[in-house]
Each structure stands twice: as C-alpha cells, then as structure tokens.
Design a protein around this motif. Structure first.
Motif: not given
Ligand code: AMP
Length: 428
Positions: A118, A120, A125-127, A130, A132, A265, A287-290, A312, A314, A317
């Motif tokens: 992504r 971003e 904690g945001r890469y 990353f 999953q 979400r 979030a740690l995961g969702g 998923g 992460g 994280r």
């Molecule tokens: P999501 O698919 O956005 O619901 O993300 C699920 C999980 O992936 C999140 O809770 C994080 O643990 C991890 N995650 C999402 N985006 C990132 C990111 N840019 N860098 C690292 N971990 C991420």
C-alpha cells in the motif's frame, strides 16, 4: 550505494528493529499456521499481483486504497493494468471462483500469508510493503463462521503469548442499511463539509461512513460535536439478528469482546460482521488486525454469489505488540556438533564429514583453519554440544577428535563410531 525504498524492509535475524527480525516473523507465521491448519483450514498462495480490476472492484471505488491512490499499479506489455495486492481477500475469492471451489463441500476455509503493498505515507507501524496472515471461510453465510473466525484469530494472538487484547465487534449492516446510514451521515455532515479534512470532504458524497474512521483531529473534533448516531442503530432486522447470533456464539465460546456500535472498516465490501483487534501497545488508532463478512464481493468480481468471512493479521504490528509485552521467542536450535579444520587440508574433510552426518545431526563447520582453543570458543558461542577437530594427526589416523562441551570428555573417533554415537539416544 543503493538503498531500499522507504517503507520497505529487509527481514533477517539481526535486524535492528524487532518487527523485522526473521525469528519473530517465523514465530508468528508458524504459530498462525499451526492454529489454522489445526482447525482444518487449507493453505493457498495467490500471486502478489493481479489485474487491477480484481482489487478495484474488490476493495471498492470509494475505499482509501483507491481514492488515495494507494495501489501500486503498472502495465503489462499489452498495456493491461496490473496491481500489487493491497489486500489478499479479493485474490482468494477470485481463486475460489476460478478453480470452481463452489462445488466442493462448503464452507471452503483457506489461509495464506505474504506481502501486501500500500502506497501509504510512512510512519511507525505503517509501511508500503508489510505482511499479513489471512484467513477466509467461503461459501456459507452463517454467523457460526464469523464466531469461529474471531475465535481463531484470538487463539493465534493468545498462543503467541499476547495478553492485553481487545476485540471490538460491530456490524456494518446489509447494503440497504448502509445506504440509509450513509444518507443520514451525508445530511449530517453536508453543511459542515468545509470544516472537514480534505480527504473527508471527498467522502461526504462518496462514502460518508469513512469519515467516522478518519485519523484527522479536525474530523474527530467535528464528529465529537455532531455526535452522529452509530451504524448499529441503522441495522435492519436480518442484520440485527445475525449480529446478535455472532454475539451469542462468542459468549458460548467464552471469547471476550466489546460491541463497538461505531465500528467501520476501511474496505467497501464488508457487510454485517466487522471486527478489529486492538492492543494498548500500538495506540488506539491502529488495529492489530481486523476482519469481517463480505457476502457481495464475489459478485463484484463477476462471480456467482459466494458469502464469506475472514480476517487479516498484520505481522509487523503484531511483532511490535509482542515486543511491548516482552514475549520471549522460542530459542533457535543450536548446532549439535561444531566441526573445525585445524589446517588448510582439513577444510574439505570437515565439510565431507558434515555432509555425511547431515541432516540427521545439526552440524556447523568452521570455514577457515583455527587453533583447537579458538574452535572451542566458537563452538561454545554457538551453543553446540560437541566440538570436533580434524588436523594433520587426525587425517593420518582417519579420526576426528571429539569433545563433549559439558563434560569435557575427549575421544578420537572414526567416522563409523561417530555415526553410531549420533544414532544413540543421547542426541536429539
Ligand atoms: P486492513 O486490511 O486495513 O484491515 O489491515 C489489517 C491489518 O494489517 C491491520 O490491522 C494492520 O495490522 C495491518 N496493516 C494494514 N496496513 C498496514 C501498513 N501500511 N503497514 C503495516 N501494517 C498494516
């Protein structure tokens, strides 16, 4: 000297930052695999890139990933647009349809792990790349599967040793409930659009629910002032019943959760159940995961109706959370035997012997000749149980000098004797 792209990371044992240490990664992936295989799910690996449409149609045109252009898109030689996966669910649903899994006994429960991309902005904690672990249960719309998915996700975290978890459970309703909710929010936020952040101003028309999830302080201040009613208040009877059943099942399973009436979400395809797992150590906003249910996704991809629910996790994280809770990792296995050459000619003898004993015995070797004292130090540093030397004398006699590092006992052994020693019960 060229460097890695910011927001991407090399993962190896000695990495400075904890989330990028390979043993941490291995611990998380192998634990998740054990839990999910143990629950009857099957591993699937899908390509890390797909036709752009898979993700565009999948995550939805109004999700951040598409709106904020967070996808890495490129062209193949024929000019067709491809994208690195920004999430794994759409790929897995595409694979389910492509391989006719609909005729298998349902539900089909699949899991995978790997890199996600992504674009971003970089922060802790945001890469940009990353990783999953991802689980999907497809083909059956039953709250039992939602409860099982949540229980499995929590089981993974707990098996790893995490204690301070919070499961936030909500429902985003059925599409018609969301339409009504979005209309309500549009009317509520519309007059205040100029007070919103730039991103959220776009969301008022496109997907006002996403405003509630905004990380901008400006947006959060306005939300606090306007106090919108929660999504949960807009559920129709069917979605309400479904949500209640998920709660009942979780109660019966003894999985702790809190109902979060405001949970929304990031991806557009969710219906009904949505949840996030939070951890104090990584801040309330992340979030740690969702996970969630996505019963309409398959049709968006041009497939038949295939209900599904999944989550998923992460990995990076999660590693941060493990570090903060001080969870000890399982120790890496130490070599059983460290074999060292005492002179140049012994180098190949050492390697030949190591190759005979491997893989039954975990053997490491010295690659340059050293003194017996140095070899002993090296063996101790590696945590080996035995050290063996081969020098001129050993070569002449066709033996290895073997020393047990704990007892100090030293013997000259021929290769055959060595083999039978390592076949004995003493060696694990
Ligand atoms: P999501 O698919 O956005 O619901 O993300 C699920 C999980 O992936 C999140 O809770 C994080 O643990 C991890 N995650 C999402 N985006 C990132 C990111 N840019 N860098 C690292 N971990 C991420």
């Amino acid at each position: 000297m060229l460097k890695a792209v910011p927001g991407t990371n090399d993962i190896f044992a000695q990495a400075k930052e904890y989330p990028f240490r390979e043993p941490v990664f291995r611990y998380i992936v192998s634990t998740a695999e054990e839990v999910l295989r143990g629950a009857g799910a099957q591993m699937v690996y899908t390509p890390i890139f797909e036709y752009l449409e898979v993700f565009q149609k999948g995550v939805g045109l109004t999700s951040d990933i598409v709106v904020k252009k967070e996808m890495f898109v490129f062209e193949d030689r024929g000019g067709r647009l491809l994208a690195l996966r920004p999430e794994p669910t759409a790929s897995i649903v595409r694979a389910y349809n492509e391989h006719g899994m609909k005729v298998w006994p349902q539900p089909v429960r699949l899991f995978t792990w790997g890199p996600i991309f992504r674009g971003e902005r970089q922060q802790k904690g945001r890469y940009k790349q990353f990783h999953q672990v991802d689980y999907e249960a497809l083909g059956l719309s039953d709250p039992l599967l939602d409860a099982e998915a949540i229980a499995l996700m929590v089981r993974i975290y707990k098996t790893l040793g995490l204690k301070h978890l919070e499961v936030k459970l909500g429902s985003v309703g059925d599409p018609e409930d969301r339409l009504r909710y979005n209309q309500y929010l549009r009317e509520l936020f519309g007059p205040y659009a100029k007070d919103l952040s730039e991103d959220s101003r776009v969301r008022v028309e496109a997907n006002p629910m996403r405003i509630l999830d905004s990380k901008s302080e400006r947006d959060q201040a306005l939300i606090a002032e306007l106090q919108p009613k929660p999504m949960l208040a807009f559920l129709g009877p069917a979605a309400q019943k479904f949500h209640q059943q998920v709660c009942n099942y979780l109660d019966r399973l003894g999985v702790a959760y809190t109902v979060d009436p405001n949970l929304v979400r990031g991806l557009d395809y969710y219906v009904r159940t949505a949840w996030e797992v939070h951890h104090a150590g990584i801040g309330a906003k992340s979030a740690l995961g969702g996970g969630g249910r996505y019963d309409g996704l398959s049709e968006m991809l041009g497939g038949p109706p295939v209900p599904g629910v999944g989550f998923g996790i992460g990995i990076e994280r999660l590693a941060i959370a493990l570090e903060q809770e001080g969870v000890a990792l399982p120790a890496d296995p130490c070599p059983t035997l460290y074999l060292a050459p005492l002179d140049e000619a012994a180098k190949i003898e050492v390697l030949a012997l190591a190759e005979q004993l491997r893989p039954k015995v975990n053997v490491e070797i010295g690659y340059t000749p050293k003194s017996p004292r140095k070899a002993l130090e090296e063996a101790l540093k590696k945590g080996a149980r035995y050290v063996g030397f081969i020098g001129e004398d050993e070569r002449a006699r066709g033996v290895v000098t073997l020393k047990h590092l704990e007892t100090g006992e030293q013997r000259a052994l021929e290769p055959l004797q060595l083999h039978s020693l390592f076949e004995g019960p003493e060696i694990k």
